[in-house]
Design a protein around this motif. Structure first.
Motif, PDB file in Angstrom:
ATOM      1  N   VAL A  17     -57.897  42.944  72.084  1.00  5.62           N
ATOM      2  CA  VAL A  17     -57.863  44.392  71.872  1.00  5.62           C
ATOM      3  C   VAL A  17     -56.686  44.770  70.974  1.00  5.62           C
ATOM      4  CG1 VAL A  17     -57.723  46.643  73.009  1.00  5.62           C
ATOM      5  CG2 VAL A  17     -58.977  44.785  74.098  1.00  5.62           C
ATOM      6  N   LEU A  18     -55.575  44.108  71.153  1.00 10.57           N
ATOM      7  CA  LEU A  18     -54.407  44.382  70.319  1.00 10.57           C
ATOM      8  C   LEU A  18     -54.653  43.991  68.864  1.00 10.57           C
ATOM      9  CD1 LEU A  18     -51.548  43.158  72.677  1.00 10.57           C
ATOM     10  CD2 LEU A  18     -52.154  45.524  72.122  1.00 10.57           C
ATOM     11  N   LYS A  19     -55.378  42.911  68.635  1.00 10.51           N
ATOM     12  CA  LYS A  19     -55.607  42.414  67.273  1.00 10.51           C
ATOM     13  C   LYS A  19     -56.800  43.069  66.585  1.00 10.51           C
ATOM     14  CE  LYS A  19     -52.244  39.524  67.704  1.00 10.51           C
ATOM     15  NZ  LYS A  19     -50.931  39.934  67.249  1.00 10.51           N
ATOM     16  N   ALA A  20     -57.827  43.447  67.368  1.00 11.83           N
ATOM     17  CA  ALA A  20     -59.053  44.006  66.769  1.00 11.83           C
ATOM     18  C   ALA A  20     -59.616  45.113  67.675  1.00 11.83           C
ATOM     19  CB  ALA A  20     -60.078  42.905  66.558  1.00 11.83           C
ATOM     20  N   PRO A  21     -58.960  46.249  67.730  1.00  9.08           N
ATOM     21  CA  PRO A  21     -59.376  47.314  68.657  1.00  9.08           C
ATOM     22  C   PRO A  21     -60.718  47.961  68.331  1.00  9.08           C
ATOM     23  CG  PRO A  21     -57.600  48.078  67.237  1.00  9.08           C
ATOM     24  CD  PRO A  21     -57.758  46.598  66.986  1.00  9.08           C
ATOM     25  N   ARG A  22     -61.207  47.799  67.120  1.00 11.23           N
ATOM     26  CA  ARG A  22     -62.540  48.339  66.801  1.00 11.23           C
ATOM     27  C   ARG A  22     -63.653  47.365  67.158  1.00 11.23           C
ATOM     28  NH1 ARG A  22     -60.347  50.596  61.280  1.00 11.23           N
ATOM     29  NH2 ARG A  22     -60.829  48.464  60.661  1.00 11.23           N
ATOM     30  N   VAL A  23     -63.273  46.153  67.537  1.00 11.82           N
ATOM     31  CA  VAL A  23     -64.254  45.122  67.872  1.00 11.82           C
ATOM     32  C   VAL A  23     -64.273  44.832  69.382  1.00 11.82           C
ATOM     33  CG1 VAL A  23     -64.959  42.728  67.434  1.00 11.82           C
ATOM     34  CG2 VAL A  23     -63.981  44.098  65.587  1.00 11.82           C
ATOM     35  N   PHE A  24     -63.108  44.912  70.028  1.00  7.22           N
ATOM     36  CA  PHE A  24     -62.980  44.567  71.443  1.00  7.22           C
ATOM     37  C   PHE A  24     -62.354  45.705  72.226  1.00  7.22           C
ATOM     38  CE2 PHE A  24     -62.468  40.656  68.972  1.00  7.22           C
ATOM     39  CZ  PHE A  24     -63.492  39.872  69.504  1.00  7.22           C
ATOM     40  N   ASP A  44     -63.403  44.564  59.422  1.00  8.03           N
ATOM     41  CA  ASP A  44     -62.916  44.119  60.732  1.00  8.03           C
ATOM     42  C   ASP A  44     -63.044  42.616  60.963  1.00  8.03           C
ATOM     43  OD1 ASP A  44     -62.156  46.674  61.618  1.00  8.03           O
ATOM     44  OD2 ASP A  44     -64.223  47.144  62.171  1.00  8.03           O
ATOM     45  N   GLN A  45     -63.613  41.901  60.030  1.00  8.58           N
ATOM     46  CA  GLN A  45     -63.856  40.478  60.252  1.00  8.58           C
ATOM     47  C   GLN A  45     -62.580  39.651  60.377  1.00  8.58           C
ATOM     48  OE1 GLN A  45     -66.743  38.947  57.478  1.00  8.58           O
ATOM     49  NE2 GLN A  45     -68.352  40.262  58.306  1.00  8.58           N
ATOM     50  N   GLU A  46     -61.598  39.895  59.545  1.00  6.71           N
ATOM     51  CA  GLU A  46     -60.362  39.103  59.640  1.00  6.71           C
ATOM     52  C   GLU A  46     -59.631  39.383  60.946  1.00  6.71           C
ATOM     53  OE1 GLU A  46     -57.997  36.114  59.111  1.00  6.71           O
ATOM     54  OE2 GLU A  46     -59.701  36.523  57.818  1.00  6.71           O
ATOM     55  N   ALA A  47     -59.638  40.629  61.392  1.00  2.00           N
ATOM     56  CA  ALA A  47     -59.012  40.979  62.673  1.00  2.00           C
ATOM     57  C   ALA A  47     -59.742  40.279  63.814  1.00  2.00           C
ATOM     58  CB  ALA A  47     -59.011  42.488  62.869  1.00  2.00           C
ATOM     59  N   ALA A  51     -58.197  37.646  66.466  1.00  5.11           N
ATOM     60  CA  ALA A  51     -58.331  37.836  67.910  1.00  5.11           C
ATOM     61  C   ALA A  51     -58.856  36.567  68.578  1.00  5.11           C
ATOM     62  CB  ALA A  51     -59.260  39.010  68.192  1.00  5.11           C
ATOM     63  N   ALA A  52     -59.821  35.914  67.960  1.00  2.00           N
ATOM     64  CA  ALA A  52     -60.358  34.667  68.513  1.00  2.00           C
ATOM     65  C   ALA A  52     -59.294  33.580  68.533  1.00  2.00           C
ATOM     66  CB  ALA A  52     -61.574  34.214  67.709  1.00  2.00           C
ATOM     67  N   ARG A  53     -58.485  33.514  67.487  1.00  2.00           N
ATOM     68  CA  ARG A  53     -57.436  32.478  67.416  1.00  2.00           C
ATOM     69  C   ARG A  53     -56.350  32.683  68.467  1.00  2.00           C
ATOM     70  NH1 ARG A  53     -57.930  33.293  61.788  1.00  2.00           N
ATOM     71  NH2 ARG A  53     -55.976  34.432  61.738  1.00  2.00           N
TER      72      ARG A  53
END
Length: 65
Positions: A17-24, A44-47, A51-53
């Protein structure tokens, strides 16, 4: 890109959520991950990859097209 989340592995750390708040997002009651967008926009793909990493439980998988 497609994102797959394994909720059984999630430990509710919230890094996604911290790295990709529009995705998670996180569930209010237990903090478990919520996938908001299965196929994020180019913006949003790089974020999402980041987040996965950083996910400490490796609950997020990125499937590249």
């Amino acid at each position: 890109m497609k994102i797959v989340v394994d909720k059984s592995r999630c430990i509710a750390a919230g890094q996604c959520v911290l790295k990709a708040p529009r995705v998670f997002d996180q569930q209010e009651e237990d903090g478990m991950v919520i996938l908001l967008v299965e196929s994020p926009s180019a913006d949003d793909q790089e974020a999402a990859r980041l987040a996965a990493r950083v996910c400490p439980s490796e609950a997020i998988a990125i499937i590249e097209d």
